[in-house]
Motif scaffolding. Structure first.
Motif, PDB file in Angstrom:
ATOM      1  N   PRO A  31       1.229  -1.281   0.204  1.00 17.42           N
ATOM      2  CA  PRO A  31      -0.164  -0.160  -0.359  1.00 17.42           C
ATOM      3  C   PRO A  31       0.987   0.901  -0.053  1.00 17.42           C
ATOM      4  O   PRO A  31       2.045   1.329   0.328  1.00 17.42           O
ATOM      5  N   ARG A  32       0.337   2.408  -0.888  1.00 24.35           N
ATOM      6  CA  ARG A  32       1.278   3.422  -0.157  1.00 24.35           C
ATOM      7  C   ARG A  32       0.835   4.609   1.269  1.00 24.35           C
ATOM      8  O   ARG A  32      -0.319   4.088   2.079  1.00 24.35           O
ATOM      9  N   ILE A  33       2.389   4.497   1.804  1.00 21.77           N
ATOM     10  CA  ILE A  33       2.422   4.183   2.950  1.00 21.77           C
ATOM     11  C   ILE A  33       2.872   6.619   3.271  1.00 21.77           C
ATOM     12  O   ILE A  33       3.362   6.950   2.602  1.00 21.77           O
ATOM     13  N   ASN A  34       2.178   7.298   3.854  1.00 28.01           N
ATOM     14  CA  ASN A  34       2.513   8.493   4.256  1.00 28.01           C
ATOM     15  C   ASN A  34       3.777   8.964   5.077  1.00 28.01           C
ATOM     16  O   ASN A  34       4.474   7.899   5.586  1.00 28.01           O
ATOM     17  N   LEU A  39       6.927   3.658  11.754  1.00 29.76           N
ATOM     18  CA  LEU A  39       7.766   3.217  11.078  1.00 29.76           C
ATOM     19  C   LEU A  39       9.256   2.707  11.796  1.00 29.76           C
ATOM     20  O   LEU A  39       9.170   1.693  12.227  1.00 29.76           O
ATOM     21  N   ARG A  40       9.617   3.993  10.958  1.00 32.46           N
ATOM     22  CA  ARG A  40      11.681   3.585  11.124  1.00 32.46           C
ATOM     23  C   ARG A  40      11.011   3.873  12.805  1.00 32.46           C
ATOM     24  O   ARG A  40      12.771   2.897  13.002  1.00 32.46           O
ATOM     25  N   VAL A  76      -4.342   3.104  12.900  1.00 25.55           N
ATOM     26  CA  VAL A  76      -3.985   2.581  11.639  1.00 25.55           C
ATOM     27  C   VAL A  76      -4.304   3.933  10.834  1.00 25.55           C
ATOM     28  O   VAL A  76      -5.247   4.587  10.495  1.00 25.55           O
ATOM     29  N   MET A  77      -2.769   4.631  10.490  1.00 25.44           N
ATOM     30  CA  MET A  77      -2.567   5.940   9.069  1.00 25.44           C
ATOM     31  C   MET A  77      -3.091   5.881   8.110  1.00 25.44           C
ATOM     32  O   MET A  77      -2.176   4.981   7.908  1.00 25.44           O
ATOM     33  N   THR A  78      -3.895   6.264   7.599  1.00 27.24           N
ATOM     34  CA  THR A  78      -3.980   6.201   6.480  1.00 27.24           C
ATOM     35  C   THR A  78      -3.735   7.638   5.473  1.00 27.24           C
ATOM     36  O   THR A  78      -3.091   8.259   6.069  1.00 27.24           O
TER      37      THR A  78
END
Length: 332
Positions: A159-162, A169-170, A311-313
């Motif tokens: 998926p596309r991650i903003n 996540l890093r 969950v971050m869209t």
């Protein structure tokens, strides 16, 4: 108003299916067959897939499927010769003479109404050839099974991650729950087993295998695999047998990303872990896990903590929060 129980809807669908689409081997009105031979040309060609529906009575000129000579025959009724009792029917029933429209001679046998499975209702030209090829070719069956397993097991597109989610996540710590991963593998193979037994049962029905023993064993295997799959999902994969926060972690796993407890994230609350899980499945995005608001009761030795799952869209962040009370030695 009370909500209808799910089993009522399931029962209604099952009854409707049985009354309209169930095969005659299971007491239903439908028979599927693949044409073999040239006796019904030009109306029916070798390899056509035909669908017949059981009727209350049959007339001259009807093309019917009936049991005879240890198999099934697709021929046309050309005469009614009276009433008699068939060996498998204690009551008198109409007796017909049939023929293949491309044959020079009429059939030498008589057909009792109780032997007729149904009247021809639909023809799919050449539709039976893939079934014949599939059932007669181990290579084709193996390729199909491999493709099915690959569809279930192979990962989907990323998926596309903003940018903000990428940064979180890093600096997050990945939580891998080995038990959950093992359960996911078992669930996947149970799903493959269920699909395989369903396909086997469908092929046996199309090939008109007798109810006993092949078809009965295949349907029993299908029922057992469906029950195992359902029980597995309810009691293990869904986490319903677990207490919080393990239940939410099971529903949203098998991999979570632990973020710092001091981070402030504005998010839209969800009603349950299952709702957040559906958002995750729809977007394909990872789930962030935060443990915050810890407090220790020195008198009881209990720790209160709030577990938040995000969950971050690109447009919105969703959160499910659950507050838990644990003994100090059991707290992570």
């Amino acid at each position: 108003m009370r909500k209808a129980r799910p089993w009522v809807a399931i029962l209604a669908v099952a009854v409707t299916w049985w009354l309209t689409l169930a095969p005659t081997q299971m007491g239903g009105p439908i028979t599927l067959a693949v044409v073999s031979g040239t006796s019904m040309q030009p109306a029916l060609e070798d390899g056509d897939l035909v669908v017949a529906v059981r009727q209350n009575d049959y007339q001259i000129g009807d093309t019917v499927i009936y049991d005879k000579l240890g198999g099934i025959v697709i021929h046309e009724i050309y005469a009614v010769v009276g009433d008699a009792a068939a060996p498998t029917d204690a009551n008198p029933s109409p007796v017909f003479k049939t023929r293949g429209i491309n044959n020079q001679h009429f059939d030498s046998w008589r057909v009792h109404a109780s032997e007729i499975r149904g009247k021809l209702a639909f023809v799919l030209g050449g539709g039976g050839r893939p079934i014949i090829e599939f059932t007669s070719s181990p290579l084709l069956a193996g390729v199909t099974a491999t493709a099915l397993a690959a569809f279930v097991l192979l990962p989907r597109a990323r998926p596309r991650i903003n940018p903000r989610l990428r940064e979180l996540l890093r600096h997050s710590a990945t939580e891998r729950r080995r038990i959950k991963q093992a359960l996911a593998i078992e669930f996947t193979w149970l799903l493959v087993l269920t699909l395989a037994t369903f396909l086997a049962s469908a092929l046996l029905l199309v090939r008109h295998m007798p109810l006993w023993p092949q078809l009965a064993l295949s349907l029993t295997a299908l029922l057992v695999s469906v029950l195992l799959l359902s029980a597995f999902w309810v009691y293990y994969a869904s986490g319903r047998n677990l207490a919080e926060p393990q239940r939410s972690m099971a529903v949203l796993g098998p991999r979570l990303h632990r973020i710092d407890s001091s981070l402030k994230v504005d998010a839209l609350p969800t009603q349950s872990a299952d709702e957040l899980s559906r958002i995750r499945d729809r977007t394909g995005l990872p789930v962030l896990h935060q443990i915050a608001d810890r407090s220790l009761d020195e008198r009881t030795g209990m720790i209160t903590a709030t577990h938040r799952f995000f969950v971050m869209t690109e447009k919105q962040t969703y959160v499910w929060s659950v507050k838990v009370l644990q003994l100090k030695e059991h707290h992570e």
